[in-house]
Design a protein around this motif. Structure first.
Motif, mmCIF file in Angstrom:
data_model
loop_
_atom_site.group_PDB
_atom_site.id
_atom_site.type_symbol
_atom_site.label_atom_id
_atom_site.label_comp_id
_atom_site.label_asym_id
_atom_site.label_seq_id
_atom_site.Cartn_x
_atom_site.Cartn_y
_atom_site.Cartn_z
ATOM 1 N N ARG A 21 10.862 8.362 15.253
ATOM 2 C CA ARG A 21 11.568 7.484 16.195
ATOM 3 C C ARG A 21 11.390 6.016 15.793
ATOM 4 N NH1 ARG A 21 12.026 3.053 19.515
ATOM 5 N NH2 ARG A 21 9.863 3.306 20.152
ATOM 6 N N LYS A 188 2.782 -2.076 25.202
ATOM 7 C CA LYS A 188 3.890 -1.982 24.262
ATOM 8 C C LYS A 188 4.153 -3.360 23.676
ATOM 9 C CE LYS A 188 8.768 -0.822 24.525
ATOM 10 N NZ LYS A 188 8.787 -0.282 23.173
ATOM 11 N N HIS A 217 0.716 0.474 21.478
ATOM 12 C CA HIS A 217 1.883 0.514 20.606
ATOM 13 C C HIS A 217 2.130 -0.896 20.105
ATOM 14 C CE1 HIS A 217 5.893 1.763 19.218
ATOM 15 N NE2 HIS A 217 6.294 0.570 19.622
ATOM 16 N N HIS A 219 3.529 -3.435 16.494
ATOM 17 C CA HIS A 219 4.323 -3.470 15.261
ATOM 18 C C HIS A 219 3.641 -4.384 14.256
ATOM 19 C CE1 HIS A 219 8.118 -1.373 16.498
ATOM 20 N NE2 HIS A 219 7.524 -1.508 17.676
ATOM 21 N N GLN A 253 4.969 0.454 12.319
ATOM 22 C CA GLN A 253 3.582 0.541 12.799
ATOM 23 C C GLN A 253 2.583 0.522 11.625
ATOM 24 O OE1 GLN A 253 5.993 2.578 14.794
ATOM 25 N NE2 GLN A 253 5.740 0.766 16.053
ATOM 26 N N VAL A 482 11.478 -1.839 18.971
ATOM 27 C CA VAL A 482 11.286 -1.824 20.421
ATOM 28 C C VAL A 482 10.040 -0.989 20.686
ATOM 29 C CG1 VAL A 482 12.152 -0.978 22.610
ATOM 30 C CG2 VAL A 482 13.696 -2.137 21.048
#
Ligand code: CO
Length: 482
Positions: A21, A188, A217, A219, A253, A482
């Motif tokens: 995803r 997030k 989560h 990035h 990630q 996202v």
């Protein structure tokens, strides 16, 4: 070090794998087709991941729009393959996976069908962190869980920086999430703004206020993500999101293998087998090369984008801004717009910058700069934000801006579905509109979210349209982190 390790209680970190995803949403505009996923599922199923994130977010739209695949069919195939691993999806609160708030009956039906077709964990977020916009999805998940014994509602807080976002704010919100009936919390950090030492403080503060498991989560966009995860794990975070190395780093990630190796032999040892992870990496490496060669994976998304830290603006929003300015032949105003973004954000209550608030704030900032006068013109979406149609922001909006942009108009303080008049059930009406195309109940939901795109897909499915050529050229409108 060894002395220390003895005194620390064992707490293996759990890992959610994002390759199916977020990793491909972030690096190749969500274009990974199901046929690339299926051959490696058996191997992935042996790893012992906490979960595999594989559905929702932009994958639904991208499947229908660009890949001409039925997203529900993809989910069923993934479910068939993953016998032992929990499947996870990303869900945009009352907007589900679409771009407007839906009535509760649509939210309920979508949650029900997601779980029925194979999803275990639903990660639900709202662009304003207005928890009221998440309640219907949480309630729906809990109801299905009570009936089916399967389903987990995770509330994701969109991480952002600003005056309102104190440790106290995050800790109090964690408490509220527990009271809402969620099963876990996700921090997030879609923009990669969370710094390692801040993460440790944040996790500690939230853990003091809630017993719910906390997942991180983030990035890699700004280059700090693996350090942030390290400090978060030391501070007690339960689960971290990682991507297998060929689709890690850049705007994706931290790499799964690297984080697994980092904690090896420590109290946080995940216990995952590097040999199996290596097989998965070997499988995806040639696909990465293919994506690089075709231009689907752009080297721009692979490096460190330090601007995201300096300007606190998500990487995807920056690249969107550049293309909007290019269209207006106003690339020289880039810095002016960068400076205008935080001002616009303050004016509208300092929302997190995530879909769709990132686009709303970004576009308004461009208008403000290019028109030569702030709020001389406002987009419909910006007006809606001021009207309260997206829900409530953490900080109040600027009254002078409200008076200039929507003078004398009523403003709502309700949750988004009510503010926009989606209070009555709407599923039946939607079904009536599309019933000529319906082959399964799920089609009604595809149509509810993306009426035009779904209709085009249904026509394609009936053999009435040629398959669209899947070239890299059309990825400009693809999704971003996202
Ligand atoms: Co993400």
């Amino acid at each position: 070090m060894a002395e220390n390790a003895k005194t620390v209680e064992k707490k293996p970190v759990k890992i959610t794998e994002t390759i199916l995803r977020d990793a491909h949403q972030s690096l190749i505009a969500t274009r990974m087709p199901t046929e690339i996923m299926l051959p490696i599922i058996d191997t992935m199923d042996k790893v012992g991941y906490h979960s595999v994130e594989c559905w929702g977010g932009a994958t639904f739209d991208a499947s229908l729009r660009f890949l001409k695949e039925d997203p529900w069919d993809r989910l069923r195939k993934l479910r068939d393959g993953f016998k032992n691993t929990k499947l996870q999806m990303l869900f945009r609160g009352q907007n589900i996976l679409g771009y407007r708030p839906y009535a509760d009956d649509v939210v309920y039906a979508f949650v029900e069908k997601s779980i029925a077709n194979g999803i275990d964990i639903i990660r639900i977020f709202d662009c304003l962190n207005d928890l009221r916009n998440l309640q219907a999805a949480v309630d729906a998940t809990n109801k299905i869980k009570a009936q089916e014994g399967r389903g987990h509602a995770q509330i994701a807080l969109s991480y952002t920086l600003g005056d309102a976002y104190t440790l106290e704010y995050w800790a109090n919100t964690a408490k509220q999430i527990e009271e809402m009936g969620a099963d876990s919390i996700c921090i997030k950090d879609m923009a990669g703004l969370l710094l390692p030492y801040t993460a440790a403080e944040l996790i500690k503060a939230m853990k003091e206020n809630t017993n719910l498991p906390i997942q991180l989560h983030t990035h890699y966009t700004s280059g700090v993500a693996s350090m942030t995860q390290l400090k978060a794990v030391e501070a007690g975070v339960d689960v971290i999101d990682c991507a297998i190395s060929p689709f890690a780093l850049g705007t994706s990630q931290p790499a799964t293998e690297v984080m697994v190796e980092t904690f090896k032999g420590t109290p946080y040892d995940s216990g995952l087998d590097q040999k199996i992870l290596a097989q998965i990496a070997d499988y995806f490496r040639p696909y990465r090369e293919e994506c690089l060669a075709s231009g689907l994976m752009n080297t721009k998304v692979l490096g460190v984008n330090i601007k995201t830290l300096l300007y606190q603006v998500p990487g995807g929003m920056l690249s969107n801004m550049v293309s909007q300015l290019k269209e207006q032949h106003a690339e020289d105003r880039y810095n002016d717009v960068l400076e205008e973004i935080p001002r616009v954000r303050k004016d509208c209550g300092e929302p997190p910058l995530v879909t769709p608030s990132s686009q709303i704030v970004g576009t308004q900032a461009i208008f403000n700069v290019l028109m030569g006068e702030r709020y001389k013109m406002a987009t419909g979406e910006f007006k809606d934000l001021l009207r309260g149609n997206y829900g409530q922001t953490v900080k109040p909006m600027d009254q002078a801006v409200i008076d200039k942009v929507i003078p004398g108009e009523p403003r709502s303080t309700a949750r988004s579905a009510e503010a926009t008049g989606h209070t009555e059930p709407e599923l039946e009406k939607i079904e009536a509109e599309m019933k000529e195309w319906k082959q399964q109940d799920e089609d009604v939901l595809s149509y509810a979210l993306f009426p035009q795109v779904a209709t085009d897909f249904f026509k394609y499915r009936m053999g009435q349209q040629e398959k669209i050529d899947l070239s890299a050229a059309d990825t400009k409108n693809g999704a971003y982190p996202v």
